[in-house]
Structure formats: structure tokens, C-alpha cells
Design a protein around this motif. Structure first.
Motif, PDB file in Angstrom:
ATOM      1  N   LYS A  43      38.074  19.893  36.543  1.00  0.00           N
ATOM      2  CA  LYS A  43      38.930  18.967  37.284  1.00  0.00           C
ATOM      3  C   LYS A  43      40.327  18.854  36.674  1.00  0.00           C
ATOM      4  CE  LYS A  43      35.022  15.948  38.461  1.00  0.00           C
ATOM      5  NZ  LYS A  43      34.486  14.580  38.347  1.00  0.00           N
ATOM      6  N   VAL A  44      40.501  19.422  35.474  1.00  0.00           N
ATOM      7  CA  VAL A  44      41.715  19.180  34.692  1.00  0.00           C
ATOM      8  C   VAL A  44      42.599  20.424  34.693  1.00  0.00           C
ATOM      9  CG1 VAL A  44      42.636  18.397  32.478  1.00  0.00           C
ATOM     10  CG2 VAL A  44      40.361  17.637  33.232  1.00  0.00           C
ATOM     11  N   SER A  45      43.786  20.305  35.243  1.00  0.00           N
ATOM     12  CA  SER A  45      44.731  21.427  35.222  1.00  0.00           C
ATOM     13  C   SER A  45      45.296  21.602  33.818  1.00  0.00           C
ATOM     14  CB  SER A  45      45.872  21.178  36.208  1.00  0.00           C
ATOM     15  OG  SER A  45      46.672  20.089  35.767  1.00  0.00           O
ATOM     16  N   SER A  46      45.884  22.760  33.573  1.00  0.00           N
ATOM     17  CA  SER A  46      46.486  23.012  32.260  1.00  0.00           C
ATOM     18  C   SER A  46      47.632  22.048  31.985  1.00  0.00           C
ATOM     19  CB  SER A  46      46.972  24.457  32.176  1.00  0.00           C
ATOM     20  OG  SER A  46      47.893  24.750  33.224  1.00  0.00           O
ATOM     21  N   GLU A  47      48.374  21.691  33.047  1.00  0.00           N
ATOM     22  CA  GLU A  47      49.491  20.750  32.856  1.00  0.00           C
ATOM     23  C   GLU A  47      48.976  19.366  32.439  1.00  0.00           C
ATOM     24  OE1 GLU A  47      50.682  24.035  35.477  1.00  0.00           O
ATOM     25  OE2 GLU A  47      49.018  22.608  35.527  1.00  0.00           O
ATOM     26  N   ILE A  48      47.901  18.909  33.113  1.00  0.00           N
ATOM     27  CA  ILE A  48      47.345  17.602  32.755  1.00  0.00           C
ATOM     28  C   ILE A  48      46.723  17.652  31.369  1.00  0.00           C
ATOM     29  CG2 ILE A  48      45.480  15.988  33.312  1.00  0.00           C
ATOM     30  CD1 ILE A  48      46.138  16.346  36.231  1.00  0.00           C
ATOM     31  N   GLU A  49      46.067  18.759  31.032  1.00  0.00           N
ATOM     32  CA  GLU A  49      45.486  18.883  29.687  1.00  0.00           C
ATOM     33  C   GLU A  49      46.565  18.773  28.614  1.00  0.00           C
ATOM     34  OE1 GLU A  49      42.531  21.816  27.104  1.00  0.00           O
ATOM     35  OE2 GLU A  49      43.241  22.428  29.088  1.00  0.00           O
TER      36      GLU A  49
END
Length: 606
Positions: free
Chosen positions: A236-242
Motif C-alpha cells: 500500500k506504500v509508495s516509494s515516495e510515502i516510504e
């Protein structure tokens, strides 16, 4: 769902109980996060019973099946449970709850199963207190339903997204620091969060795992001086959000890894948690000897007290919502006057249509309640394609339509109830509506001490109804989140609630003001606005401490055609006229055409 399906499911469940040497099972309305609205995976009580209400507990034994629910759902539940073999058990003062019933009807040595993954620590304590005295065993390690529910839905997989930064007044890193201050004040080395709204607020992230609430399935474990781990499905987690989470001090781990992480705590650690918002199963691998601090999570109070910037955003969201409602009511009344046949279902679709055209709209904030006449007397009624009413009356007669609805916007969460007259309303309609209005105005005008326990002010609202020997079975007000859950604690305006210091009223809390009156089989009335706790601007006294008052931030006319003016005092009339003057000023430049004409007419002074 057919009655036959329910019989088959209960029978299969009973066979499973026998196979596992269990006497009874409790099926609550809950998930591992103790949420109000549940993903389908955890809607076991609905799947087994067919009862669609949001609150209810099912108990099944070899020769008994009963569902406990409160007065909001008694009529609704009775209809849905008829013919299923499941009896309605009414939750009311003086009546046994499901725990009392089990303690009274089971024998020594009997066993009761409940899935620990959906059982709060607080509820487990209540069960153990009742069962231990009778030598009844509570079993929480088994999910008995796994053997019965073969086509159980999958867990939701909606991706995370960032709450629009233009509507965020505090960074995730600053919020994490504030939570750690709360941990330090409590003496905790670690803090476990399972409540989804707290986690969404803390991370400034939102999701779509739960209908109506923009949250996502996750747990969080925070240490005082080290890590803050978000346990979530990494897909559910994009690289940007990570990266954003990492920059804010958070690390990621798999959703199912929270139990193993808690297993690393030692007897030297002290774990802070809210026992009403953490499930027993989440702690299943913890070592013996780890200390607990059981109290409200620091984030619960922190997120309930909005910043001034947040409140300003909410005011704007309310203006947007008010403009949408003007469009709705103008169109709705025109279609009725044209003789068009409308139903309760049409109300829902029309509301979604006008709200979705507003900036920053995301979704409804709860299922729309559009109840005509006797359906309006069911406080949590919801029309469905299988069961709904048309908005029509015989010549010379009239009825009342109750509409409780709301929306999620990136800049705020709305919740409003209005009542509309259909046909020729009666003097009885006007008497009841005017009495509810008197109650609403009483609370809207109230001053109260800063820090008072919120349940204590309930009587201010109910006094006009009590004076007329009337009452309603639900609370008067609930907290409201900021682009979060429409029902948010810790404050609650309900005399039946406990009054700990955690329920204190603070500046910039947002709550509902929603007294009602329900005549079973006839009609229901509720008038709901959202209000913000604000300091009294020009106090006349200062030696008795600080006082707060309510600023009403819902902008939508209250239908004066349903009022009997002789029942109102001049003070109440003045409040209503002032409110309508404000509504007109806030909305007149946001609507035009028929919507502006409707607004102008509905805000005329009485």
C-alpha cells in the motif's frame, strides 16, 4: 441474505463448537483496531446474523442465539432477525448484557470462545471478572469462524495517500514528538497504537481501507528514545510515502509483524496502551512480566484539539457543504413540486451528486440516513434497494423526512441533520419539531467551564424536552475528526457516558449538537449542527475561571415552516434569526439561480 442462509451458518457454527468442545461463542462487531466501521473481512456478526446495524454482539450456544443491541436499532434488528432463530436482546438499563446472560446461564466448567483478534483488553477484563467467579473458561486463542466462513473476503488493499499539505498545520515529525512527550509524562518506554484514526492523524496519511473513514489498516509501536514502526501491508506504500515516513522518523514493517515486535519487550519496559483500543490478540506473543500503563493514547487528545488553522479549514469545508446542500434542497423541492415521485434512495444519490462537485471532496462520511415518516423514527435507519419508502402522502396529509448526511473533504469532515415537511404538516409535527429546536438552541447558546467533563453538559440540551416529558435514546453529541472519523473521542455529550478527566472539553474541539425525538411508527426529528469549543470572547466574570461557548460552524437553514413560533421564547427566536442571517452571509456568494432563491427564502427572519 436469506433466512435459510442464516440458519445454515448458525447450524455450522454450532457443529464447530461441539467439535472443539466449546459451550458458547461471542461474535462482536469489531476488528483488531476496535473500529466503528469494519472491512468486510471482519464483518462476522453481519455474516452470521444478517443484522446490518453498526453496533451489536451475537452470542450462540447449542440451544440459544441472541443478538444484543441498543435502542437505536431495536425496531431495525427485530425486522432483520425475524425468522432467523436469533432473538433480539435489548440493551437497556436494568437489563442483562451478553456477559451477564452468559454468566447466569452457563455452568461451572463451561467454556466461551471469542476471537482475541477482535476483543479489546478492556472487554476481556469484563468477561474474566464475570466468568472467573463462576469457573467459566474464556478462550481467545481460536478463531472458530475460520472453519465456518469458507468464502471470507480478503483484507482491503487500497493504497495510502498523503493528506493534502495545504491542509496540514503540523508535521508528522512534530506530532510524533508530541506523542513522545505524552509517553514521557506517563512514564512509558514504549507505546502501542492500533486505532486507525490515531495512526492516520500521526502520520498525516490517509487511506481507503474502511468505508466512510479515510484510514488504513495498521499498528504502530513507538519507543521513547528510538524507533517508531508502522506495521502495514507494504504494497500500500509508495516509494515516495516510504521516504517521507523515514524522513519523519518512522520505519516500516509488515502488518502481521506487530506481535513479534512486541515479543521483544522485556520486564524492564513499560508499554502504554489504551485498553479499549487494543485487541488481546495483538499482545499474544508478549513475554510475561512486561509492565503496562493503561490509559488514553496521547494522540487521542492531541488530534481532538484542532489548531486554529484546522478550524479555519473546517469552516471553509462547512461553507462548501452548505452550498452543496442549497443546491440539493432547491432541486429536491422543485422536483417534488413538479409531481416527480422521489424515494429515500433518491435523496442519497442526489446528496452525493452535489457534494462531489465541491472542491476537495473525497466521499460520504457515513451512510446517509434518509427516513420518511416511521422510518425517520429509527435513528440509524438506512434505505436499501430491498427496503425503502417513497416520499408521498395522501391529499390533505403530511409527513416528515429526516435527512442525516455528511461528507469527507480534505479540509474537513461534515455531519448534518435536517428535517423536511412533505405535504401538509400537522400541529403535532410542529410541536415536536419546535421542542427539539428549543433543545438544540439551549445547547448552542450554552456557556460552560473550560475543562468540564463533556457528559455533564448533556442535561442543558435535554432540559426543554424533559420539561415536556420527552426524551431520546442516543447521545446529544460526539466528537468529529478533521478529515478523519466522523465519530471521534474523547469528548461525548451523553449523560450515560462515564465522566473521566480525559473527556474534558477543550478549546477547538469539534462536536455535534443533535437532540432528537422519535415516535415509533410515526416520525422522527433530529436537528444537528457541528460546533467548535471557543473561549467566551468578552467574559463578564473572571474570578470563577475560564468559560467556553459553542460556535456553530454548520451553515444550512433550519426549516421554519415546521416551527410553531408561539412555543419559542424571544431568546430562541433571536438565536434562530441570527443563525439564519449568518448562514445567508456565508453562502450567498457561493450559490446562484434556484439555489440562491431557496437560500434567501429559507433564511428569512421569523
Amino acid at each position: 441474505m436469506s433466512k435459510q442462509n442464516i440458519h445454515e451458518r448458525i447450524d455450522n457454527l454450532r457443529q464447530n463448537l461441539v467439535a472443539q468442545d466449546l459451550t458458547a461463542i461471542i461474535v462482536p462487531s469489531a476488528d483488531p483496531h476496535l473500529s466503528e466501521y469494519l472491512p468486510e473481512y471482519w464483518q462476522a456478526r453481519l455474516w452470521l446474523s444478517g443484522f446490518t446495524g453498526s453496533v451489536g454482539t451475537l452470542v450462540v450456544t447449542a440451544d440459544f442465539a441472541g443478538l444484543w443491541t441498543d435502542s437505536r436499532y431495536w425496531v431495525h434488528a427485530a425486522e432483520q432477525l425475524e425468522g432467523t432463530g436469533i432473538s433480539l436482546q435489548k440493551m437497556a438499563p436494568g437489563q442483562p448484557n451478553h456477559i451477564d446472560w452468559l454468566a447466569d446461564h452457563l455452568q461451572e466448567g463451561d467454556s466461551v470462545a471469542v476471537d482475541g483478534n477482535v476483543l479489546s483488553i478492556a472487554e476481556q477484563d469484563r468477561l474474566l471478572n464475570a466468568f472467573d467467579a463462576n469457573d467459566i473458561t474464556l478462550i481467545t486463542e481460536r478463531d472458530v469462524l475460520t472453519e465456518v466462513w469458507s468464502d471470507r473476503p480478503a483484507l482491503p488493499t487500497a493504497p495510502l495517500y498523503v493528506h493534502d499539505e495545504s491542509f496540514i498545520s503540523q508535521s508528522a515529525a512534530a506530532k510524533l514528538a508530541a506523542v513522545r512527550q505524552g509517553m514521557k509524562a506517563a512514564g512509558a518506554t514504549h507505546h502501542l497504537l492500533s486505532s486507525l484514526d490515531d495512526i492516520a492523524w500521526l502520520t498525516n496519511l490517509r487511506g481507503a481501507d474502511v468505508d466512510y473513514n479515510p484510514v488504513f489498516l495498521a499498528h504502530m509501536l513507538i519507543s521513547l528514545d528510538g524507533s517508531a514502526t508502522l506495521f502495514i501491508d507494504n504494497n500500500k506504500v509508495s516509494s515516495e510515502i516510504e521516504k517521507s515516513l523515514k524522513d519523519s522518523g518512522f520505519t516500516l514493517a509488515d502488518y502481521d509483524a506487530v506481535q513479534a515486535a512486541l515479543a521483544t519487550l522485556t520486564p524492564e519496559d513499560l508499554l502504554l496502551l489504551d485498553p479499549s483500543k487494543v485487541a488481546v490478540g495483538t499482545l499474544s506473543q508478549m513475554a510475561d512480566g512486561v509492565g503496562f500503563i493503561e490509559q488514553m493514547a496521547p494522540s487521542t487528545l492531541l488530534k481532538s484539539v484542532k489548531s486554529d488553522a484546522d478550524v479555519n479549514h473546517v469552516r471553509e469545508a462547512m461553507r462548501q457543504d452548505g452550498a452543496a446542500l442549497c443546491e440539493f434542497f432547491a432541486n429536491f423541492e422543485q422536483r417534488l413540486s413538479n409531481g416527480e415521485r422521489l424515494s429515500e434512495l433518491d435523496v442519497d444519490s442526489m446528496l452525493i451528486e452535489v457534494r462531489s462537485q465541491q472542491p476537495n471532496y473525497v466521499s460520504p462520511s457515513f451512510p446517509t440516513i434518509a427516513g420518511f415518516n416511521e422510518n425517520g423514527a429509527l435513528p440509524h435507519y438506512r434505505a436499501t434497494p430491498e427496503k425503502f419508502s417513497y416520499l408521498e402522502v395522501s391529499d390533505g396529509e403530511g409527513g416528515l423526512l429526516l435527512i442525516d448526511s455528511g461528507a469527507q473533504y480534505q479540509n474537513g469532515t461534515t455531519d448534518i441533520t435536517r428535517v423536511v415537511g412533505i405535504g401538509q404538516v400537522s400541529s403535532e409535527h410542529k410541536r415536536d419539531f419546535s421542542t427539539v429546536l428549543k433543545a438544540h438552541v439551549a445547547l448552542a447558546r450554552a456557556n460552560f467551564p473550560d475543562g468540564i467533563a463533556s457528559p455533564l453538559i448533556d442535561a442543558i440540551c435535554r432540559a426543554p424536552l424533559w420539561q415536556a416529558q420527552m426524551d431520546y435514546g442516543h447521545g446529544t453529541g460526539h466528537g468529529v475528526g478533521y478529515f478523519l472519523n466522523v465519530h471521534e473521542g474523547p469528548q461525548v455529550i451523553a449523560y450515560s457516558a462515564s465522566t473521566p478527566k480525559e473527556r474534558a472539553m477543550k478549546v477547538n474541539m469539534i462536536s455535534s449538537n443533535e437532540p432528537g425525538l422519535y415516535r415509533e411508527g410515526k416520525w422522527g426529528i433530529r436537528i444537528e449542527n457541528l460546533v467548535v469549543n471557543r473561549p467566551v470572547a468578552k467574559p463578564t466574570e473572571t474570578e470563577f475561571g475560564k468559560f467556553l461557548h459553542f460556535e456553530t460552524v454548520t451553515y444550512c437553514p433550519i426549516d421554519t415552516r415546521l416551527i410553531e413560533p408561539s412555543l419559542l421564547t424571544q431568546v430562541e427566536i433571536d438565536w434562530l434569526n441570527s443563525y439564519h442571517s449568518q448562514v445567508y452571509a456565508e453562502l450567498k456568494d457561493r450559490v446562484d439561480g434556484a439555489a440562491l432563491e431557496w437560500l434567501t427564502e429559507r433564511t428569512q427572519a421569523i
